[in-house]
Design an enzyme around this catalytic site. Structure first.
Site, PDB file in Angstrom:
ATOM      1  CG  ASP A 142      24.867 -23.722  34.706  1.00 50.85           C
ATOM      2  OD1 ASP A 142      25.356 -23.704  34.691  1.00 50.85           O
ATOM      3  OD2 ASP A 142      23.704 -24.091  35.730  1.00 50.85           O
ATOM      4  CE  LYS A 143      22.828 -25.113  24.725  1.00 48.59           C
ATOM      5  NZ  LYS A 143      22.578 -26.539  23.877  1.00 48.59           N
TER       6      LYS A 143
END
Length: 314
Positions: free
Chosen positions: A143-144
């Protein structure tokens, strides 16, 4: 509005992507590209799966190799200085590299790849930083907002080998998460199916649902504080947002998780501390080297701000 040409990319379809029509998959991935263009590149054979032409209604299968041609997308103005600084930081975050693999300690807040409104990601940065590398692909995603270990393959055989290990659940990943509340001593495993749901036109959320995919995460308590608990989370399966969704299901969401967290509890903590990033970090990975067959274990240290934050907790 400026435009940018995305380079040729190859995507290896995993179990989280299967059963989607290729046209719908591409429309989701390239939201800034007109639908007419997507259908045109499919119709003209520029989109290839396993080196073959396909029709818009083709459904993706596990292990498919999807080749996407250069695509022109709309993009916002970039801060070139910011991008250059981020790229320099990435070089300092390399944990392991040889002729087959590149493993980095990804900072929080940087996407792994561009697309869907994001102009620049990890893979684009390393292709720019390493122009002589003929092959460079993401082995997996992270995930970012999550920091920690991210693997890139420098040869196709390495990518295929590692994808086989992922499918056979031979790659072991370990995360560190700081959650709200005092985690129960007897809660060591969550086995709950996860289903992706579309909340609005852009955002998706993964929730526990009977018709979802089998998902399992193991947990160990590292340390209990007065209002929070530091956990080790080991995902047995590799579903999107799995740890974030399972901790929410347990009633102990991860701190500063804008999608799965508790905003009111986060606000109370923010008054005392400046840090507001998602407190989830991929801190170790164990796998078999695709070339020499050796067992490799890589650890990713916490960034200084996160380490200071944890040391200040009571």
């Amino acid at each position: 509005m400026k435009h940018k040409i995305l380079p040729i990319s190859i995507i290896y379809i995993n179990e989280d992507m299967i059963n989607q029509r290729i046209d719908n998959f591409l429309k989701k991935k390239f939201k800034n590209v007109p639908k007419s263009m997507i259908y045109r590149i499919i119709r003209t054979g520029k989109i290839r799966i396993n080196k073959k032409r396909i029709k818009p209604d083709y459904k993706l299968k596990n292990g498919d190799q999807l080749k996407i041609p250069p695509i022109k997308i709309k993009c916002r103005k970039n801060n070139n200085i910011s991008i250059q600084n981020s790229e320099k930081k990435l070089l300092n975050n390399i944990l392991y590299e040889d002729n087959y693999l590149l493993i980095i300690n990804k900072p929080s807040g940087i996407a792994v790849h561009g697309g869907s409104g994001i102009n620049h990601g990890i893979i684009e940065s390393f292709r720019k930083l390493r122009p002589l590398e003929k092959y460079l692909e993401l082995v997996h995603r992270i995930d970012k907002e999550t920091s920690g270990i991210l693997m890139l393959a420098k040869k196709r055989m390495a990518l295929i080998s590692l994808h086989e290990q992922i499918r056979d659940r031979k790659i072991k990943k370990e995360y560190i998460a700081l959650v709200h509340g005092l985690w129960p001593e007897n809660l060591k495993k969550i086995s709950q199916p996860l289903l992706k749901k579309k909340l609005n036109n852009t955002q998706k959320k993964v929730l526990v649902h009977a018709s979802g995919k089998f998902s399992e995460t193991h947990f160990r308590i590292k340390k209990k504080y007065s209002l929070t608990t530091l956990l080790t989370a080991i995902p047995i399966t590799g579903r999107t947002h799995q740890i974030r969704a399972h901790t929410l299901y347990a009633g102990h969401p991860i701190l500063f998780d804008k999608r799965y967290g508790n905003h009111n509890l986060d606000l109370k903590i923010k008054h005392k501390n400046k840090l507001s990033r998602l407190l989830l970090h991929a801190n170790s990975i164990n796998f078999i080297h695709p070339k020499n067959g050796k067992n490799i274990n890589i650890k990713a240290p916490l960034d200084l701000n996160l380490e200071k934050y944890l040391n200040a907790l009571v």
